[in-house]
Write an enzyme that holds these catalytic residues in place. Structure first.
Site, short mmCIF file in Angstrom:
data_model
loop_
_atom_site.label_atom_id
_atom_site.label_comp_id
_atom_site.label_asym_id
_atom_site.label_seq_id
_atom_site.Cartn_x
_atom_site.Cartn_y
_atom_site.Cartn_z
N HIS A 125 0.84 -1.20 0.00
CA HIS A 125 0.00 0.00 0.00
C HIS A 125 0.87 1.24 0.00
CE1 HIS A 125 -4.09 -1.45 0.50
NE2 HIS A 125 -3.62 -2.39 1.30
N ARG A 191 19.30 -11.93 5.96
CA ARG A 191 20.68 -11.64 5.57
C ARG A 191 21.39 -12.97 5.31
NH1 ARG A 191 20.22 -11.89 10.87
NH2 ARG A 191 21.90 -12.76 12.12
#
Length: 197
Positions: A125, A191
């Site tokens: 959004h 990561r």
């Protein structure tokens, strides 16, 4: 060029993981589900298994499930717009209560394992101040997931991400950037944790 003797027997060097496929619904139930989804316009193979309680929503004609795909109970596969598509490659399993929502396109390759409660959504959004967020337009960006990828339980894959072949994503991760092939990633945000050897 691969030369094969005339009477040689060719065997699959990677036999199916029987644990993953050991508890499929009764073949009659699988066939009835296949017929129902085929009538709705879903592109699926007769070897595809859609568990009772899995939902193929909104624009079923824009869903393509390859051979031997398994979609488990509680999963939602939803092209949210008429132009959106979801394509899932052969022998991929979509786990219990996993959500795939596409406003543009979600492509998942072959031989993938998407664990339960994963959330894969290709849009965000708008969030600019001064306008309620629920009145702002969705911004879609396609998601591409390669072959032989394992996405752990409760992981989130955000819009615009490309995940290379052979990737492992640890449970509970949030993937918001591209992931190189044959790597292991995890965390919030995800990561690099290591490489597959």
């Amino acid at each position: 060029m691969l030369l094969i003797e005339k009477d040689a027997v060719i065997t699959n060097p990677f036999p199916a993981n029987q644990q993953l496929r050991a508890h499929l619904p009764h073949p009659l139930i699988t066939y009835l589900q296949y017929c129902w989804h085929k009538l709705r316009g879903v592109q699926l193979d007769s070897t595809t298994t859609v568990f009772n309680g899995a939902s193929l929503l909104r624009y079923p004609r824009n869903i393509c499930l390859g051979p031997d795909v398994v979609v488990k109970t509680g999963a939602h596969i939803c092209p949210c717009r008429p132009e959106a598509h979801i394509v899932i490659g052969a022998r991929t399993t979509i786990g219990f209560h996993t959500f795939l929502y596409a406003s543009s396109q979600i492509e998942i390759g072959e031989d993938c394992m998407i664990a339960p409660f994963a959330y894969i959504v290709d849009s965000d959004h708008g969030i600019r101040a001064g306008v309620p967020m629920n009145r702002q337009a969705n911004v879609p960006r396609p998601i591409r997931i390669g072959n032989d990828v394992w996405i752990g339980a409760h992981s989130v894959v955000l819009s615009g991400v490309t995940i290379g072949d052979g990737v492992v994503i640890a449970a509970g991760s949030v993937v918001r950037a591209d992931v190189e092939a044959d790597t292991i990633v995890g965390g919030v945000p995800a990561r690099l944790l290591g490489k597959r050897e």
